[in-house]
Design a protein around this motif. Structure first.
Motif, short mmCIF file in Angstrom:
data_model
loop_
_atom_site.label_atom_id
_atom_site.label_comp_id
_atom_site.label_asym_id
_atom_site.label_seq_id
_atom_site.Cartn_x
_atom_site.Cartn_y
_atom_site.Cartn_z
N ASN A 137 49.47 38.67 52.31
CA ASN A 137 48.60 38.39 53.13
C ASN A 137 47.34 37.44 52.87
O ASN A 137 48.10 36.48 52.46
N ASP A 138 46.03 36.76 54.14
CA ASP A 138 46.25 35.40 54.11
C ASP A 138 44.28 35.70 53.21
O ASP A 138 44.08 34.62 52.97
N LYS A 139 44.21 36.47 51.64
CA LYS A 139 43.33 36.89 50.53
C LYS A 139 43.86 36.18 49.49
O LYS A 139 45.08 36.55 49.74
N PRO A 140 42.71 35.57 48.09
CA PRO A 140 43.95 35.71 47.66
C PRO A 140 43.94 36.85 46.72
O PRO A 140 43.60 38.32 46.99
N VAL A 141 45.08 36.99 45.72
CA VAL A 141 45.37 38.50 44.79
C VAL A 141 44.39 38.44 44.62
O VAL A 141 43.34 37.69 43.49
N ASN A 142 44.18 39.65 44.01
CA ASN A 142 42.85 41.03 43.42
C ASN A 142 43.64 41.13 42.13
O ASN A 142 44.46 41.70 41.41
N GLU A 143 42.59 40.00 41.07
CA GLU A 143 43.73 39.77 39.41
C GLU A 143 43.15 41.38 39.10
O GLU A 143 43.69 41.33 38.30
N ALA A 144 41.73 41.67 39.44
CA ALA A 144 41.40 42.85 38.66
C ALA A 144 42.19 44.15 39.42
O ALA A 144 42.62 44.73 37.66
N ALA A 145 43.00 44.23 40.19
CA ALA A 145 43.55 45.68 40.28
C ALA A 145 45.35 44.71 40.19
O ALA A 145 45.77 45.72 39.70
N ALA A 146 45.49 43.84 40.22
CA ALA A 146 47.05 43.23 40.30
C ALA A 146 47.11 43.60 38.15
O ALA A 146 48.62 43.50 37.95
N GLY A 147 45.66 42.53 37.35
CA GLY A 147 46.69 42.19 36.14
C GLY A 147 46.95 40.98 36.30
O GLY A 147 47.77 40.71 37.18
N PRO A 148 47.45 40.24 35.20
CA PRO A 148 47.83 38.46 35.07
C PRO A 148 48.96 38.57 35.20
O PRO A 148 49.87 37.85 35.42
N PHE A 154 53.44 38.00 41.92
CA PHE A 154 53.00 38.44 43.02
C PHE A 154 53.93 36.80 43.59
O PHE A 154 54.31 36.19 44.53
N GLU A 155 53.25 35.83 43.06
CA GLU A 155 53.05 33.98 43.52
C GLU A 155 54.46 33.68 43.06
O GLU A 155 54.92 33.08 44.12
N LYS A 156 55.36 33.84 42.39
CA LYS A 156 56.41 33.82 42.48
C LYS A 156 57.47 34.57 42.81
O LYS A 156 58.55 33.69 44.11
N GLU A 157 57.70 35.46 43.39
CA GLU A 157 58.12 36.35 44.20
C GLU A 157 57.92 35.79 45.56
O GLU A 157 58.94 35.57 46.83
#
Length: 285
Positions: A137-148, A154-157
């Motif tokens: 989507n057009d929002k940055p990845v929620n690091e707190a939810a996704a973790g490092p 996510f970025e590689k995919e």
């Protein structure tokens, strides 16, 4: 792609002879009234066209009647696409009730595994489908939810997905030729089958009875054609579909096999296509 930014209704776009949508008229006005084409001037759209379809219904929703042949329309588009992306929201998955119960307690990679397992029950193919897992989507990845780990994944995919999208115009020519070759081989198989069936028909009496017998035993007739012409079994059409189509015609009305035309197809597949591919090598470099 278009000279200006506007939307064109389906009934209008389907009669544009210079656009690839005239075939959609066979689905009637009930579909065309829901079809819409949006165009705009953009360099990307000079090389690629995006098709957005309605969501695929599941469970009880499948009983909701659409006013047009949804499966037929999707199949029409799918046959002409270079890449098909099927999107799932892991928070709103509706593949099965069991899957929904599992999702809430599973983490990222276990969700991925559960999705693959569920897709395996739907997609009737031994090959594993490429699954891109990420936050699209057009929002940055929620690091707190996704973790490092999740953020990096996510970025590689997302990079892999974008690279595959970029490669579509580069590989489109090869895919078109591949589809053409597949259709040519299928046409050759059909010619052999119809020629064989025609030879089995009597000259005068009992034609209707013979046609019924041949249609009832198409599997056996396919095997005879395969052995006679040394053809691969995997190239033969689906027996039930072939029987359904053939029931609309009289076998005796088909022309006899013309060996010169079959030889022309073999020469095209064996010599002309390879030469054509040489001309397209490295054309995008």
């Amino acid at each position: 792609s278009g000279p200006d930014e506007r939307s064109i209704p389906g009934n209008t776009i389907a009669v544009h002879a210079d656009l690839p949508f005239t075939g959609l008229t066979t689905f009637g006005g009930s579909f065309l009234s829901k079809f819409e084409c949006s165009q705009m001037p953009h360099p990307l759209l000079e090389h690629i066209t995006f098709v957005d379809t309605p969501g695929v219904l599941s469970g009880e929703k499948q009983r909701t009647q659409r006013s047009y042949d949804f499966t037929g329309v999707i199949s029409w588009f799918a046959a002409k696409c270079d890449l098909i992306l099927l999107l799932f929201d892991p928070h709103k998955l509706d593949i099965s009730d069991e899957f929904k119960r599992v999702i809430s307690s599973l983490r990222l990679m276990r969700v991925y595994g559960a999705l693959m397992w569920s897709l395996g029950k739907v997609l009737n193919t031994p090959e594993v489908s490429r699954v891109y897992i990420g936050s699209f989507n057009d929002k940055p990845v929620n690091e707190a939810a996704a973790g490092p780990v999740g953020k990096e994944l996510f970025e590689k995919e997302q990079d892999d997905l974008l690279l595959d999208l970029i490669d579509i115009p580069k590989k489109a020519c090869d895919r078109r030729i591949n589809e053409f070759v597949k259709r040519a081989r299928a046409a050759k198989i059909h010619a052999y089958i119809m020629s064989h069936l025609k030879k089995e028909m009597p000259a005068l009496m009992g034609k209707a009875k013979t046609q019924r017998r041949l249609m009832d035993n198409l599997e056996t007739e396919f095997e005879k054609v395969q052995r006679e012409y040394h053809l691969p079994a995997g190239d033969f059409p689906n027996v039930e579909h072939f029987r359904e189509v053939l029931s609309r015609y009289n076998i005796d009305d088909f022309e006899k096999l013309k060996p010169k035309m079959i030889q022309a197809v073999d020469d095209m597949l064996g010599y002309d296509i390879p030469e054509l591919l040489k001309n397209f090598r490295n054309i995008y470099d």
